[in-house]
Scaffold this motif. Structure first.
Motif, PDB file in Angstrom:
ATOM      1  N   CYS A  61       6.847  49.490  61.629  1.00  0.00           N
ATOM      2  CA  CYS A  61       7.549  50.677  61.840  1.00  0.00           C
ATOM      3  C   CYS A  61       8.927  50.720  60.899  1.00  0.00           C
ATOM      4  O   CYS A  61       9.223  51.675  60.492  1.00  0.00           O
ATOM      5  CB  CYS A  61       7.680  51.155  63.265  1.00  0.00           C
ATOM      6  SG  CYS A  61       6.123  51.281  64.105  1.00  0.00           S
ATOM      7  N   ALA A  62       9.462  49.466  60.703  1.00  0.00           N
ATOM      8  CA  ALA A  62      10.692  49.629  60.153  1.00  0.00           C
ATOM      9  C   ALA A  62      10.638  49.946  58.635  1.00  0.00           C
ATOM     10  O   ALA A  62      11.708  50.155  58.233  1.00  0.00           O
ATOM     11  CB  ALA A  62      11.294  48.038  60.384  1.00  0.00           C
ATOM     12  N   ASN A  63       9.372  49.877  58.030  1.00  0.00           N
ATOM     13  CA  ASN A  63       9.452  50.390  56.720  1.00  0.00           C
ATOM     14  C   ASN A  63       9.904  51.507  56.566  1.00  0.00           C
ATOM     15  O   ASN A  63      10.611  51.934  55.538  1.00  0.00           O
ATOM     16  CB  ASN A  63       7.773  50.154  56.188  1.00  0.00           C
ATOM     17  CG  ASN A  63       7.482  49.039  55.496  1.00  0.00           C
ATOM     18  OD1 ASN A  63       8.231  48.090  55.023  1.00  0.00           O
ATOM     19  ND2 ASN A  63       6.294  48.698  55.160  1.00  0.00           N
ATOM     20  N   CYS A  64       9.610  52.513  57.457  1.00  0.00           N
ATOM     21  CA  CYS A  64      10.191  53.911  57.286  1.00  0.00           C
ATOM     22  C   CYS A  64      11.247  54.178  58.221  1.00  0.00           C
ATOM     23  O   CYS A  64      12.097  55.190  57.793  1.00  0.00           O
ATOM     24  CB  CYS A  64       9.031  54.766  57.673  1.00  0.00           C
ATOM     25  SG  CYS A  64       7.728  55.094  56.342  1.00  0.00           S
ATOM     26  N   GLY A  78      15.864  55.625  62.212  1.00  0.00           N
ATOM     27  CA  GLY A  78      15.610  56.305  61.211  1.00  0.00           C
ATOM     28  C   GLY A  78      17.023  56.748  60.108  1.00  0.00           C
ATOM     29  O   GLY A  78      17.623  56.102  60.126  1.00  0.00           O
ATOM     30  N   GLY A  79      16.734  57.771  59.274  1.00  0.00           N
ATOM     31  CA  GLY A  79      17.724  58.298  58.343  1.00  0.00           C
ATOM     32  C   GLY A  79      17.320  57.926  56.951  1.00  0.00           C
ATOM     33  O   GLY A  79      17.838  58.591  55.974  1.00  0.00           O
ATOM     34  N   ARG A  80      16.248  57.122  56.706  1.00  0.00           N
ATOM     35  CA  ARG A  80      15.925  56.857  55.272  1.00  0.00           C
ATOM     36  C   ARG A  80      15.272  58.356  54.876  1.00  0.00           C
ATOM     37  O   ARG A  80      14.588  59.133  55.518  1.00  0.00           O
ATOM     38  CB  ARG A  80      14.822  55.692  55.046  1.00  0.00           C
ATOM     39  CG  ARG A  80      15.366  54.373  55.331  1.00  0.00           C
ATOM     40  CD  ARG A  80      14.299  53.284  55.157  1.00  0.00           C
ATOM     41  NE  ARG A  80      15.087  51.989  55.363  1.00  0.00           N
ATOM     42  CZ  ARG A  80      14.451  50.825  55.245  1.00  0.00           C
ATOM     43  NH1 ARG A  80      13.199  50.772  54.824  1.00  0.00           N
ATOM     44  NH2 ARG A  80      15.062  49.719  55.323  1.00  0.00           N
ATOM     45  N   LYS A  81      14.918  58.342  53.526  1.00  0.00           N
ATOM     46  CA  LYS A  81      14.209  59.489  52.941  1.00  0.00           C
ATOM     47  C   LYS A  81      13.174  59.139  52.109  1.00  0.00           C
ATOM     48  O   LYS A  81      13.001  58.009  51.498  1.00  0.00           O
ATOM     49  CB  LYS A  81      15.130  60.225  51.740  1.00  0.00           C
ATOM     50  CG  LYS A  81      16.703  60.731  52.566  1.00  0.00           C
ATOM     51  CD  LYS A  81      17.200  61.759  51.788  1.00  0.00           C
ATOM     52  CE  LYS A  81      17.814  61.043  50.388  1.00  0.00           C
ATOM     53  NZ  LYS A  81      19.064  61.841  49.877  1.00  0.00           N
ATOM     54  N   LEU A  82      12.291  60.071  52.115  1.00  0.00           N
ATOM     55  CA  LEU A  82      10.739  59.937  51.262  1.00  0.00           C
ATOM     56  C   LEU A  82      10.824  61.200  50.368  1.00  0.00           C
ATOM     57  O   LEU A  82      10.655  62.185  50.902  1.00  0.00           O
ATOM     58  CB  LEU A  82       9.473  59.854  52.264  1.00  0.00           C
ATOM     59  CG  LEU A  82       8.275  59.658  51.682  1.00  0.00           C
ATOM     60  CD1 LEU A  82       8.381  58.324  50.831  1.00  0.00           C
ATOM     61  CD2 LEU A  82       7.257  59.681  52.613  1.00  0.00           C
ATOM     62  N   ASP A  83      10.828  61.041  49.318  1.00  0.00           N
ATOM     63  CA  ASP A  83      10.938  61.928  48.118  1.00  0.00           C
ATOM     64  C   ASP A  83       9.607  62.155  47.514  1.00  0.00           C
ATOM     65  O   ASP A  83       9.175  61.168  47.112  1.00  0.00           O
ATOM     66  CB  ASP A  83      11.966  61.719  47.179  1.00  0.00           C
ATOM     67  CG  ASP A  83      12.573  62.756  46.350  1.00  0.00           C
ATOM     68  OD1 ASP A  83      11.833  63.962  46.403  1.00  0.00           O
ATOM     69  OD2 ASP A  83      13.314  62.796  45.684  1.00  0.00           O
ATOM     70  N   PHE A  89      11.020  64.399  52.715  1.00  0.00           N
ATOM     71  CA  PHE A  89      10.970  63.814  54.363  1.00  0.00           C
ATOM     72  C   PHE A  89      11.953  62.832  54.996  1.00  0.00           C
ATOM     73  O   PHE A  89      12.255  61.954  54.155  1.00  0.00           O
ATOM     74  CB  PHE A  89       9.611  63.113  54.717  1.00  0.00           C
ATOM     75  CG  PHE A  89       8.476  64.179  54.262  1.00  0.00           C
ATOM     76  CD1 PHE A  89       8.007  64.776  55.349  1.00  0.00           C
ATOM     77  CD2 PHE A  89       7.930  64.193  53.041  1.00  0.00           C
ATOM     78  CE1 PHE A  89       6.886  65.691  55.164  1.00  0.00           C
ATOM     79  CE2 PHE A  89       6.553  64.753  52.628  1.00  0.00           C
ATOM     80  CZ  PHE A  89       6.147  65.500  53.780  1.00  0.00           C
ATOM     81  N   HIS A  90      12.792  63.310  56.026  1.00  0.00           N
ATOM     82  CA  HIS A  90      13.656  62.466  56.360  1.00  0.00           C
ATOM     83  C   HIS A  90      13.050  61.799  57.856  1.00  0.00           C
ATOM     84  O   HIS A  90      12.635  62.331  58.581  1.00  0.00           O
ATOM     85  CB  HIS A  90      14.884  63.251  56.946  1.00  0.00           C
ATOM     86  CG  HIS A  90      15.679  63.995  55.732  1.00  0.00           C
ATOM     87  ND1 HIS A  90      16.557  63.235  55.122  1.00  0.00           N
ATOM     88  CD2 HIS A  90      15.358  65.210  55.142  1.00  0.00           C
ATOM     89  CE1 HIS A  90      17.086  64.012  54.137  1.00  0.00           C
ATOM     90  NE2 HIS A  90      16.336  65.159  54.267  1.00  0.00           N
ATOM     91  N   MET A  91      13.159  60.396  57.563  1.00  0.00           N
ATOM     92  CA  MET A  91      12.389  59.413  58.643  1.00  0.00           C
ATOM     93  C   MET A  91      13.181  59.879  60.077  1.00  0.00           C
ATOM     94  O   MET A  91      14.542  59.609  60.072  1.00  0.00           O
ATOM     95  CB  MET A  91      12.504  58.192  58.181  1.00  0.00           C
ATOM     96  CG  MET A  91      11.852  57.750  56.827  1.00  0.00           C
ATOM     97  SD  MET A  91      10.083  58.325  56.784  1.00  0.00           S
ATOM     98  CE  MET A  91      10.225  59.784  55.890  1.00  0.00           C
ATOM     99  N   PRO A  92      12.569  59.985  60.915  1.00  0.00           N
ATOM    100  CA  PRO A  92      13.125  60.306  62.475  1.00  0.00           C
ATOM    101  C   PRO A  92      13.288  59.026  62.937  1.00  0.00           C
ATOM    102  O   PRO A  92      12.977  58.051  62.696  1.00  0.00           O
ATOM    103  CB  PRO A  92      12.075  61.027  63.138  1.00  0.00           C
ATOM    104  CG  PRO A  92      10.834  60.628  62.476  1.00  0.00           C
ATOM    105  CD  PRO A  92      11.065  60.408  60.921  1.00  0.00           C
TER     106      PRO A  92
END
Length: 220
Positions: A61-64, A78-83, A89-92
């Protein structure tokens, strides 16, 4: 034959009402649940924490969801972004923080998110459709036992206080309710089919690996 304005307005209004009601029914998480019965969830009392940790490692799960700026796969703030072409998408936060994470989720709510793609909350009482950037199309292959054990494992992690930003998505993707129609069309609710095992392998071990790859291991 001429149609008077009042009759025309009623016809248009009736058509719009039927369309809106139809959309609400088709997009409702309850509609998917009613058409895909049979998912079982064992009691929390029988949870296996060690198995849950193994499933957590396989899921990665840490991947995102790993806390931004951290190098610790147990801090899932969370806090990472998927463009993507649909927007950002902002990872929750999926740590057990009770305010900004999933610490208040019940086992049933967690399982519904994992295997049906529906989270708690939302405008309507039937739940909140989750975007398939969270790969519940794979997680639906998980057994109830593994979903339960994963829940127990995740709730044993350190809570992280971090409020993730809202997604920044384009129209009409940002209309979350519409994801329910997508779920109805593409989420089959099946465990998946096992393939033949190669010769000379430990069949039970191979089947377990195959199952993890097809289900929990999507993001690994």
């Amino acid at each position: 034959m001429a149609v008077d304005r009042k009759t025309l307005d009623k016809a248009v209004g009736g058509t719009l009402l039927v369309g809106v009601l139809g959309f609400l029914v088709l997009s409702s998480p309850w509609t998917w649940s009613l058409t895909h019965p049979g998912r079982t969830l064992p009691d929390l009392a029988g949870a296996d924490l060690a198995n849950g940790r193994n499933v957590l490692l396989a899921s990665h799960c840490a991947n995102c969801h790993e806390s931004a700026g951290q190098n610790n796969d147990t801090l899932l703030g969370g806090g990472r972004k998927l463009d993507t072409k649909f927007g950002v998408f902002h990872m929750p936060n999926i740590s057990p923080n009770k305010t900004t994470g999933i610490g208040n989720w019940t086992l049933e709510q967690f399982d519904r998110a994992m295997r049906e793609g529906v989270g708690p909350g939302g405008i309507f009482p039937d739940g909140r459709n989750l975007y398939p950037s969270f790969p519940y199309t794979s997680y639906q292959r998980m057994t109830g036992e593994d979903a339960r054990d994963l829940y127990v494992s995740m709730m044993s992690l350190a809570p992280v206080s971090h409020q993730a930003a809202d997604h920044e998505l384009k129209l009409p993707i940002n209309l979350r309710r519409g994801v329910g129609v997508w779920r109805l069309a593409f989420l089959d609710g099946k465990r998946g089919e096992e393939g033949p095992s190669p010769e000379g392998v430990d069949v039970a071990l191979y089947k377990r690996g195959e199952y993890l790859v097809e289900g929990a291991g999507h993001c690994a």
